[in-house]
Design a protein around this motif. Structure first.
Motif, mmCIF file in Angstrom:
data_model
loop_
_atom_site.group_PDB
_atom_site.id
_atom_site.type_symbol
_atom_site.label_atom_id
_atom_site.label_comp_id
_atom_site.label_asym_id
_atom_site.label_seq_id
_atom_site.Cartn_x
_atom_site.Cartn_y
_atom_site.Cartn_z
ATOM 1 N N ARG A 26 57.620 42.810 -34.429
ATOM 2 C CA ARG A 26 56.386 42.770 -35.217
ATOM 3 C C ARG A 26 56.043 41.324 -35.531
ATOM 4 O O ARG A 26 56.921 40.531 -35.875
ATOM 5 C CB ARG A 26 56.548 43.546 -36.537
ATOM 6 C CG ARG A 26 56.991 44.997 -36.340
ATOM 7 C CD ARG A 26 55.895 45.813 -35.690
ATOM 8 N NE ARG A 26 56.395 46.994 -35.039
ATOM 9 C CZ ARG A 26 55.802 48.176 -35.097
ATOM 10 N NH1 ARG A 26 54.702 48.334 -35.786
ATOM 11 N NH2 ARG A 26 56.299 49.192 -34.428
ATOM 12 N N VAL A 27 54.770 40.975 -35.422
ATOM 13 C CA VAL A 27 54.330 39.608 -35.720
ATOM 14 C C VAL A 27 54.497 39.314 -37.207
ATOM 15 O O VAL A 27 54.931 38.230 -37.588
ATOM 16 C CB VAL A 27 52.862 39.401 -35.285
ATOM 17 C CG1 VAL A 27 52.345 38.050 -35.753
ATOM 18 C CG2 VAL A 27 52.739 39.523 -33.778
ATOM 19 N N ASP A 55 65.975 40.450 -37.986
ATOM 20 C CA ASP A 55 65.928 38.989 -38.082
ATOM 21 C C ASP A 55 64.545 38.484 -37.706
ATOM 22 O O ASP A 55 63.791 39.181 -37.019
ATOM 23 C CB ASP A 55 66.953 38.368 -37.132
ATOM 24 C CG ASP A 55 67.448 37.003 -37.581
ATOM 25 O OD1 ASP A 55 66.949 36.474 -38.600
ATOM 26 O OD2 ASP A 55 68.341 36.461 -36.910
ATOM 27 N N ALA A 56 64.238 37.260 -38.117
ATOM 28 C CA ALA A 56 63.058 36.552 -37.629
ATOM 29 C C ALA A 56 63.449 35.906 -36.309
ATOM 30 O O ALA A 56 64.534 35.324 -36.202
ATOM 31 C CB ALA A 56 62.611 35.496 -38.633
ATOM 32 N N VAL A 57 62.583 36.035 -35.292
ATOM 33 C CA VAL A 57 62.903 35.517 -33.958
ATOM 34 C C VAL A 57 61.652 34.988 -33.277
ATOM 35 O O VAL A 57 60.536 35.350 -33.628
ATOM 36 C CB VAL A 57 63.523 36.591 -33.036
ATOM 37 C CG1 VAL A 57 64.838 37.107 -33.586
ATOM 38 C CG2 VAL A 57 62.559 37.725 -32.778
ATOM 39 N N TYR A 97 62.774 44.686 -36.017
ATOM 40 C CA TYR A 97 63.114 45.773 -36.928
ATOM 41 C C TYR A 97 63.798 46.886 -36.159
ATOM 42 O O TYR A 97 63.471 47.130 -34.996
ATOM 43 C CB TYR A 97 61.855 46.332 -37.599
ATOM 44 C CG TYR A 97 61.254 45.374 -38.576
ATOM 45 C CD1 TYR A 97 61.670 45.343 -39.900
ATOM 46 C CD2 TYR A 97 60.285 44.466 -38.167
ATOM 47 C CE1 TYR A 97 61.129 44.436 -40.801
ATOM 48 C CE2 TYR A 97 59.733 43.557 -39.065
ATOM 49 C CZ TYR A 97 60.163 43.549 -40.372
ATOM 50 O OH TYR A 97 59.629 42.654 -41.260
ATOM 51 N N ARG A 98 64.706 47.571 -36.828
ATOM 52 C CA ARG A 98 65.336 48.772 -36.285
ATOM 53 C C ARG A 98 64.751 49.962 -37.041
ATOM 54 O O ARG A 98 64.763 49.987 -38.268
ATOM 55 C CB ARG A 98 66.847 48.733 -36.497
ATOM 56 C CG ARG A 98 67.569 50.010 -36.045
ATOM 57 C CD ARG A 98 69.063 49.947 -36.299
ATOM 58 N NE ARG A 98 69.671 48.842 -35.580
ATOM 59 C CZ ARG A 98 70.142 47.719 -36.146
ATOM 60 N NH1 ARG A 98 70.076 47.551 -37.439
ATOM 61 N NH2 ARG A 98 70.672 46.768 -35.404
ATOM 62 N N ALA A 99 64.232 50.922 -36.286
ATOM 63 C CA ALA A 99 63.775 52.169 -36.876
ATOM 64 C C ALA A 99 64.711 53.267 -36.407
ATOM 65 O O ALA A 99 64.923 53.456 -35.209
ATOM 66 C CB ALA A 99 62.340 52.477 -36.456
ATOM 67 N N THR A 100 65.312 53.953 -37.357
ATOM 68 C CA THR A 100 66.257 55.019 -37.062
ATOM 69 C C THR A 100 65.667 56.341 -37.525
ATOM 70 O O THR A 100 65.251 56.456 -38.691
ATOM 71 C CB THR A 100 67.599 54.764 -37.795
ATOM 72 O OG1 THR A 100 68.049 53.442 -37.488
ATOM 73 C CG2 THR A 100 68.648 55.771 -37.393
#
Length: 108
Positions: A26-27, A55-57, A97-100
């Motif tokens: 995501r931006v 994390d920011a990447v 992001y991780r969406a579970t």
């Protein structure tokens, strides 16, 4: 309150539905915690998820490769191409992001 999360690309939706987890770029930084997801801004609820910031990447091959197998994309280049298509460019940085998926165990 955690806002819903949208998965407009069919590969990310399929990853979430098949594997119960998807890593998404995501931006902009977004809220985390329990929420629900849909395939479009005005779309109906498709399911419940827990969203966690990783994390920011910078969206580079090196930064995305460790997460590619949970992104729904065959290659990192496919993922970067989709980031570019959805944002009209490849941003200098953003957030993973991780969406579970929240599974209904039927009370078992």
């Amino acid at each position: 309150m955690t806002g819903k999360i949208i998965f407009s690309d069919p590969r990310t939706r399929q990853q979430l539905q098949d594997e119960g987890e998807v890593v998404t770029f995501r931006v902009d930084q977004r809220t985390t915690g329990p929420t629900w997801w849909s395939e479009s801004r005005l779309g109906e609820k498709e399911g419940d998820v827990l969203v966690e910031e990783i994390d920011a990447v910078s969206p580079t091959r090196d930064a995305l490769e460790p997460y590619r197998d949970r992104s729904g994309f065959e290659t990192v280049d496919d993922w970067i191409d989709t980031i570019e298509r959805l944002n009209d460019n490849v941003p200098e940085e953003g957030y993973l992001y991780r969406a579970t998926a929240e599974r209904d165990d039927g009370g078992a």
